[in-house]
Design a protein around this motif. Structure first.
Motif, PDB file in Angstrom:
ATOM      1  N   GLY A   1      -5.423   6.466  -8.908  1.00 31.89           N
ATOM      2  CA  GLY A   1      -5.188   6.909  -7.536  1.00 31.89           C
ATOM      3  C   GLY A   1      -3.789   6.653  -7.032  1.00 31.89           C
ATOM      4  N   SER A   2      -3.713   6.076  -5.817  1.00 36.52           N
ATOM      5  CA  SER A   2      -2.410   5.961  -5.148  1.00 36.52           C
ATOM      6  C   SER A   2      -1.467   4.992  -5.859  1.00 36.52           C
ATOM      7  N   LEU A   3      -2.017   4.051  -6.617  1.00 36.49           N
ATOM      8  CA  LEU A   3      -1.128   3.123  -7.345  1.00 36.49           C
ATOM      9  C   LEU A   3      -0.295   3.910  -8.364  1.00 36.49           C
ATOM     10  N   CYS A   4      -0.950   4.843  -9.053  1.00 35.62           N
ATOM     11  CA  CYS A   4      -0.242   5.663 -10.050  1.00 35.62           C
ATOM     12  C   CYS A   4       0.759   6.573  -9.357  1.00 35.62           C
ATOM     13  N   ARG A   5       0.346   7.172  -8.236  1.00 33.68           N
ATOM     14  CA  ARG A   5       1.246   8.090  -7.510  1.00 33.68           C
ATOM     15  C   ARG A   5       2.471   7.366  -6.969  1.00 33.68           C
ATOM     16  N   ARG A   6       2.247   6.181  -6.384  1.00 37.46           N
ATOM     17  CA  ARG A   6       3.357   5.478  -5.721  1.00 37.46           C
ATOM     18  C   ARG A   6       4.323   4.839  -6.696  1.00 37.46           C
ATOM     19  N   LEU A   7       3.765   4.277  -7.786  1.00 36.82           N
ATOM     20  CA  LEU A   7       4.610   3.463  -8.661  1.00 36.82           C
ATOM     21  C   LEU A   7       4.842   4.083 -10.029  1.00 36.82           C
ATOM     22  N   GLY A   8       4.279   5.276 -10.256  1.00 35.53           N
ATOM     23  CA  GLY A   8       4.478   5.934 -11.549  1.00 35.53           C
ATOM     24  C   GLY A   8       3.798   5.203 -12.694  1.00 35.53           C
ATOM     25  N   ILE A   9       2.742   4.464 -12.364  1.00 32.46           N
ATOM     26  CA  ILE A   9       2.013   3.708 -13.397  1.00 32.46           C
ATOM     27  C   ILE A   9       1.031   4.651 -14.094  1.00 32.46           C
ATOM     28  N   GLU A  10       0.872   4.453 -15.396  1.00 34.37           N
ATOM     29  CA  GLU A  10      -0.031   5.283 -16.187  1.00 34.37           C
ATOM     30  C   GLU A  10      -1.491   4.979 -15.800  1.00 34.37           C
ATOM     31  N   ALA A  11      -2.281   6.033 -15.566  1.00 36.53           N
ATOM     32  CA  ALA A  11      -3.687   5.845 -15.177  1.00 36.53           C
ATOM     33  C   ALA A  11      -4.441   5.116 -16.286  1.00 36.53           C
ATOM     34  N   GLY A  12      -5.290   4.189 -15.894  1.00 34.15           N
ATOM     35  CA  GLY A  12      -6.131   3.494 -16.865  1.00 34.15           C
ATOM     36  C   GLY A  12      -5.561   2.179 -17.361  1.00 34.15           C
ATOM     37  N   LEU A  13      -4.294   1.891 -17.026  1.00 40.08           N
ATOM     38  CA  LEU A  13      -3.682   0.631 -17.468  1.00 40.08           C
ATOM     39  C   LEU A  13      -4.449  -0.556 -16.877  1.00 40.08           C
TER      40      LEU A  13
ATOM     41  N   PRO B   1      -1.379   3.913   5.921  1.00 45.38           N
ATOM     42  CA  PRO B   1      -0.186   3.379   5.250  1.00 45.38           C
ATOM     43  C   PRO B   1      -0.382   1.948   4.742  1.00 45.38           C
ATOM     44  N   MET B   2       0.315   1.647   3.664  1.00 41.03           N
ATOM     45  CA  MET B   2       0.240   0.285   3.135  1.00 41.03           C
ATOM     46  C   MET B   2       0.943  -0.664   4.111  1.00 41.03           C
ATOM     47  N   VAL B   3       0.357  -1.830   4.346  1.00 44.93           N
ATOM     48  CA  VAL B   3       0.980  -2.841   5.202  1.00 44.93           C
ATOM     49  C   VAL B   3       0.957  -4.175   4.454  1.00 44.93           C
ATOM     50  N   ASN B   4       1.557  -5.193   5.059  1.00 46.02           N
ATOM     51  CA  ASN B   4       1.549  -6.497   4.387  1.00 46.02           C
ATOM     52  C   ASN B   4       1.259  -7.610   5.399  1.00 46.02           C
ATOM     53  N   ASP B   5       1.213  -8.842   4.919  1.00 46.66           N
ATOM     54  CA  ASP B   5       0.852  -9.989   5.764  1.00 46.66           C
ATOM     55  C   ASP B   5       1.743 -10.054   7.007  1.00 46.66           C
ATOM     56  N   SER B   6       3.044  -9.844   6.802  1.00 45.77           N
ATOM     57  CA  SER B   6       4.002  -9.967   7.891  1.00 45.77           C
ATOM     58  C   SER B   6       3.685  -8.967   9.003  1.00 45.77           C
ATOM     59  N   LEU B   7       3.443  -7.706   8.635  1.00 46.09           N
ATOM     60  CA  LEU B   7       3.125  -6.681   9.645  1.00 46.09           C
ATOM     61  C   LEU B   7       1.798  -6.994  10.337  1.00 46.09           C
ATOM     62  N   ILE B   8       0.834  -7.465   9.554  1.00 46.03           N
ATOM     63  CA  ILE B   8      -0.486  -7.784  10.117  1.00 46.03           C
ATOM     64  C   ILE B   8      -0.361  -8.881  11.175  1.00 46.03           C
ATOM     65  N   LEU B   9       0.490  -9.880  10.889  1.00 42.07           N
ATOM     66  CA  LEU B   9       0.666 -10.983  11.839  1.00 42.07           C
ATOM     67  C   LEU B   9       1.440 -10.532  13.078  1.00 42.07           C
ATOM     68  N   THR B  10       2.525  -9.799  12.856  1.00 41.91           N
ATOM     69  CA  THR B  10       3.355  -9.369  13.988  1.00 41.91           C
ATOM     70  C   THR B  10       2.564  -8.489  14.952  1.00 41.91           C
ATOM     71  N   PHE B  11       1.796  -7.544  14.388  1.00 47.00           N
ATOM     72  CA  PHE B  11       1.059  -6.626  15.260  1.00 47.00           C
ATOM     73  C   PHE B  11      -0.336  -7.155  15.628  1.00 47.00           C
TER      74      PHE B  11
END
Ligand code: TMP
Ligand code: ASP
Length: 240
Positions: free
Chosen positions: A99-111, A130-140
């Motif tokens: 899925g999106s991991l392959c699309r975003r990072l060009g990783i081969e499916a099934g790895l 959209p992807m977010v992270n700890d910092s954004l979660i805390l700030t907002f």
């Protein structure tokens, strides 16, 4: 359960109040959605299959130390759940690339991903989650540091329980999405666990048995879900 009021309608589930203020009726509909709701179809039996699937998984998780909102099955397509104040982020754990991991990072499916990955996404269809992270979660202020720590801990605890459960049935749990909410008893896993929100492949043939069958127009979507249910030993009512 007569005085039910529709409280919330999601893309695949509806929540109704019950006579118990702390409990809701969660109806699993046949609506099946993908691409942030841009593709929606009705798939016969899906609501019922997901209701029994979710009940089985939530019970296994509760027995293995992952507290969650499931109370009991109420009807073929509905369960009673605890009322939660939902945290608006989705937690995704991945054991294999897809899925999106392959699309975003060009990783081969099934790895195979070692160690398994963890991502947060903001629950917002208009923004395409959209992807977010700890910092954004805390700030907002979508969640506290304690919530974040607990969500990560539970998300990996789910992996320990379910990876083995699926593998014992000859299935790979490729990835899954979890949502959590606050309850007076603490943070609980909410939403659902079903093939609508995870990827499951046959361990040998890598046959896709989850909602990717719908996203990719592969056909036999509910048949895939039922095959997983049957292999996990989930009893589904026989439809005439
Ligand atoms: P992704 O590869 O599209 O990021 O999805 C990873 C897993 O999480 C996949 O099993 C689908 C599930 N998921 C949902 O069910 N709903 C969502 O909104 C998102 C972002 C992922
Ligand atoms: N559940 C989301 C949607 O319906 C994302 C997906 O499963 O593709 O759009």
């Amino acid at each position: 359960m007569e005085t039910q009021k529709l409280l919330y309608t999601g893309k695949a589930k509806s929540l109704y109040t019950t006579e118990h203020p702390d409990q809701l009726l969660c109806v699993f509909r046949n609506d099946t959605s993908a691409f942030d709701g841009r593709k929606i179809e009705q798939l016969e039996r899906k609501g019922m299959v997901n209701n029994y699937f979710n009940a089985f998984i939530m019970q296994k998780l509760a027995e293995n130390g992952v507290p969650n909102h499931f109370v009991k099955i109420a009807k073929d397509d509905a369960s009673i759940v605890k009322r939660l104040d939902m945290i608006p982020v989705e937690c995704v754990v991945r054991n294999y690339a897809a899925g999106s991991l392959c699309r975003r990072l060009g990783i081969e499916a099934g790895l195979e991903l070692t160690p398994p990955t963890f991502e947060f996404f903001l629950k917002n269809d208009e923004l395409h989650d959209p992807m977010v992270n700890d910092s954004l979660i805390l700030t907002f202020k979508w969640a506290t540091q304690q919530d974040i720590d607990q969500m990560k801990k539970y998300a990996f605890a789910v992996n320990e329980v379910l990876k083995k459960l699926f593998l014992d049935a000859g299935l790979l749990l490729v990835d899954y999405k979890l949502e959590f909410g606050r309850h007076e008893s603490g943070l609980l896993l909410g939403d659902e666990f079903s093939p609508d929100g995870c990827r499951i492949w046959d361990a040998k043939t890598k046959k896709v048995l989850d909602k990717d069958r719908f996203r990719k127009e592969m056909g036999d979507v509910v048949e895939g879900y039922e095959e997983v249910a049957q292999r996990l030993g989930i009893k589904l009512p026989q439809v005439a």
